[in-house]
Write a protein that holds these residues in place. Structure first.
Motif, PDB file in Angstrom:
ATOM      1  N   MET A 138      -0.180  23.661 -14.958  1.00 26.01           N
ATOM      2  CA  MET A 138      -1.200  23.271 -14.021  1.00 26.01           C
ATOM      3  C   MET A 138      -0.767  22.120 -13.146  1.00 26.01           C
ATOM      4  N   PRO A 139       0.473  22.029 -12.805  1.00 25.97           N
ATOM      5  CA  PRO A 139       0.910  20.899 -12.001  1.00 25.97           C
ATOM      6  C   PRO A 139       0.148  20.800 -10.682  1.00 25.97           C
ATOM      7  N   LEU A 140      -0.122  19.543 -10.314  1.00 21.94           N
ATOM      8  CA  LEU A 140      -0.793  19.252  -9.051  1.00 21.94           C
ATOM      9  C   LEU A 140       0.042  18.239  -8.290  1.00 21.94           C
ATOM     10  N   PHE A 141       0.371  18.577  -7.049  1.00 20.82           N
ATOM     11  CA  PHE A 141       1.107  17.701  -6.143  1.00 20.82           C
ATOM     12  C   PHE A 141       0.161  17.291  -5.036  1.00 20.82           C
ATOM     13  N   LYS A 142      -0.061  15.974  -4.891  1.00 20.02           N
ATOM     14  CA  LYS A 142      -0.944  15.471  -3.844  1.00 20.02           C
ATOM     15  C   LYS A 142      -0.175  14.464  -3.000  1.00 20.02           C
ATOM     16  N   LEU A 143      -0.107  14.721  -1.695  1.00 20.50           N
ATOM     17  CA  LEU A 143       0.570  13.820  -0.764  1.00 20.50           C
ATOM     18  C   LEU A 143      -0.427  13.270   0.243  1.00 20.50           C
ATOM     19  N   GLN A 144      -0.466  11.958   0.362  1.00 18.56           N
ATOM     20  CA  GLN A 144      -1.172  11.287   1.449  1.00 18.56           C
ATOM     21  C   GLN A 144      -0.094  10.728   2.366  1.00 18.56           C
ATOM     22  N   THR A 145      -0.202  11.002   3.667  1.00 19.07           N
ATOM     23  CA  THR A 145       0.849  10.574   4.578  1.00 19.07           C
ATOM     24  C   THR A 145       0.295  10.275   5.967  1.00 19.07           C
ATOM     25  N   ASN A 146       1.036   9.458   6.680  1.00 19.54           N
ATOM     26  CA  ASN A 146       0.682   9.181   8.069  1.00 19.54           C
ATOM     27  C   ASN A 146       1.318  10.191   9.025  1.00 19.54           C
ATOM     28  N   VAL A 147       2.072  11.122   8.501  1.00 20.80           N
ATOM     29  CA  VAL A 147       2.653  12.178   9.338  1.00 20.80           C
ATOM     30  C   VAL A 147       1.500  12.990   9.927  1.00 20.80           C
TER      31      VAL A 147
ATOM     32  N   GLY B  37       9.794  23.049 -14.187  1.00 22.97           N
ATOM     33  CA  GLY B  37       9.986  24.185 -15.081  1.00 22.97           C
ATOM     34  C   GLY B  37       8.679  24.860 -15.438  1.00 22.97           C
ATOM     35  N   LYS B  38       7.749  24.865 -14.494  1.00 26.45           N
ATOM     36  CA  LYS B  38       6.427  25.456 -14.708  1.00 26.45           C
ATOM     37  C   LYS B  38       6.284  26.717 -13.864  1.00 26.45           C
ATOM     38  N   PRO B  39       5.411  27.648 -14.262  1.00 29.30           N
ATOM     39  CA  PRO B  39       5.191  28.848 -13.453  1.00 29.30           C
ATOM     40  C   PRO B  39       4.608  28.483 -12.086  1.00 29.30           C
ATOM     41  N   LYS B  40       5.166  29.070 -11.068  1.00 27.29           N
ATOM     42  CA  LYS B  40       4.697  28.844  -9.700  1.00 27.29           C
ATOM     43  C   LYS B  40       3.209  29.167  -9.563  1.00 27.29           C
ATOM     44  N   SER B  41       2.744  30.139 -10.318  1.00 29.39           N
ATOM     45  CA  SER B  41       1.347  30.583 -10.215  1.00 29.39           C
ATOM     46  C   SER B  41       0.349  29.511 -10.638  1.00 29.39           C
ATOM     47  N   TYR B  42       0.788  28.468 -11.335  1.00 30.14           N
ATOM     48  CA  TYR B  42      -0.105  27.393 -11.770  1.00 30.14           C
ATOM     49  C   TYR B  42      -0.044  26.158 -10.875  1.00 30.14           C
ATOM     50  N   VAL B  43       0.928  26.076  -9.987  1.00 25.08           N
ATOM     51  CA  VAL B  43       1.147  24.868  -9.192  1.00 25.08           C
ATOM     52  C   VAL B  43       0.208  24.840  -7.985  1.00 25.08           C
ATOM     53  N   VAL B  44      -0.422  23.674  -7.778  1.00 23.56           N
ATOM     54  CA  VAL B  44      -1.272  23.445  -6.609  1.00 23.56           C
ATOM     55  C   VAL B  44      -0.647  22.313  -5.809  1.00 23.56           C
ATOM     56  N   ALA B  45      -0.535  22.494  -4.504  1.00 19.62           N
ATOM     57  CA  ALA B  45      -0.018  21.457  -3.617  1.00 19.62           C
ATOM     58  C   ALA B  45      -1.045  21.195  -2.528  1.00 19.62           C
ATOM     59  N   THR B  46      -1.252  19.927  -2.242  1.00 15.07           N
ATOM     60  CA  THR B  46      -2.170  19.542  -1.182  1.00 15.07           C
ATOM     61  C   THR B  46      -1.560  18.389  -0.386  1.00 15.07           C
ATOM     62  N   VAL B  47      -1.877  18.344   0.894  1.00  9.54           N
ATOM     63  CA  VAL B  47      -1.397  17.252   1.739  1.00  9.54           C
ATOM     64  C   VAL B  47      -2.560  16.736   2.584  1.00  9.54           C
ATOM     65  N   LEU B  48      -2.668  15.438   2.650  1.00 17.63           N
ATOM     66  CA  LEU B  48      -3.645  14.777   3.507  1.00 17.63           C
ATOM     67  C   LEU B  48      -2.863  14.077   4.611  1.00 17.63           C
ATOM     68  N   PRO B  49      -2.693  14.756   5.757  1.00 15.53           N
ATOM     69  CA  PRO B  49      -1.938  14.160   6.863  1.00 15.53           C
ATOM     70  C   PRO B  49      -2.814  13.214   7.678  1.00 15.53           C
TER      71      PRO B  49
ATOM     72  N   GLU C 187       0.752  15.453 -11.051  1.00 17.33           N
ATOM     73  CA  GLU C 187       0.053  15.544 -12.331  1.00 17.33           C
ATOM     74  C   GLU C 187       0.501  16.810 -13.043  1.00 17.33           C
ATOM     75  N   SER C 188       0.724  16.687 -14.347  1.00 11.63           N
ATOM     76  CA  SER C 188       1.192  17.839 -15.107  1.00 11.63           C
ATOM     77  C   SER C 188       0.859  17.652 -16.573  1.00 11.63           C
ATOM     78  N   ILE C 189       0.708  18.759 -17.262  1.00 13.36           N
ATOM     79  CA  ILE C 189       0.613  18.739 -18.722  1.00 13.36           C
ATOM     80  C   ILE C 189       2.048  18.869 -19.217  1.00 13.36           C
ATOM     81  N   GLY C 190       2.611  17.770 -19.645  1.00 11.83           N
ATOM     82  CA  GLY C 190       3.996  17.781 -20.099  1.00 11.83           C
ATOM     83  C   GLY C 190       4.979  17.877 -18.947  1.00 11.83           C
ATOM     84  N   ALA C 191       6.242  18.017 -19.266  1.00 16.75           N
ATOM     85  CA  ALA C 191       7.363  18.116 -18.319  1.00 16.75           C
ATOM     86  C   ALA C 191       7.573  16.819 -17.545  1.00 16.75           C
ATOM     87  N   LEU C 192       6.960  15.730 -18.023  1.00 19.12           N
ATOM     88  CA  LEU C 192       7.121  14.424 -17.406  1.00 19.12           C
ATOM     89  C   LEU C 192       7.594  13.441 -18.463  1.00 19.12           C
ATOM     90  N   GLY C 193       8.226  12.394 -18.023  1.00 21.06           N
ATOM     91  CA  GLY C 193       8.683  11.360 -18.949  1.00 21.06           C
ATOM     92  C   GLY C 193       9.757  10.516 -18.302  1.00 21.06           C
TER      93      GLY C 193
END
Length: 118
Positions: A1-10, A32-44, A63-69
């Motif tokens: 369930m990884p979540l990628f959140k970007l805030q940017t001035n771009v 190393g997570k399934p693509k089907s679970y990944v969410v990406a968002t950008v706040l330009p 944010e992720s359940i595991g695969a971090l450290g």
């Protein structure tokens, strides 16, 4: 369930049409997570300034359940930083990346939690 959140001035007009799709690929691969679970968002178009100098900058949360450290986050940071420089022109020294390791019992999905699903 990884979540990628970007805030940017771009500006939104400078975000490539395939940015979210390519970011999902990058995050899935590095974590190393399934693509089907990944969410990406950008706040330009955010009002942001880094150290009093104008130019592309950002803040990322991964944010992720595991695969971090401690050791793997260095690799993730390099991969994500390279992606942001290549796609948006955000230099690695103009972007913080926060890694959040989530407890699977605290993440809901499909009417339950990942505690039951994993």
């Amino acid at each position: 369930m990884p979540l990628f959140k970007l805030q940017t001035n771009v500006p939104s007009t400078k975000i490539p049409a395939n940015f979210l799709e390519s970011t999902v690929e990058v995050v899935a691969k590095t974590l190393g997570k399934p693509k089907s679970y990944v969410v990406a968002t950008v706040l330009p178009d955010q009002l942001m300034n880094w150290g009093g100098v104008d130019g592309p900058c950002g803040m990322v949360s991964v944010e992720s359940i595991g695969a971090l450290g401690r050791d793997v986050n260095k690799k993730h940071s390099k991969v994500i930083s390279d992606h942001l420089l290549k796609t948006l022109g955000i230099p690695a020294d103009k972007c913080y990346i926060n890694f959040v390791d989530l407890n699977k019992a605290n993440v809901g999905y499909s009417g339950t939690t990942f505690d039951d699903l994993l």
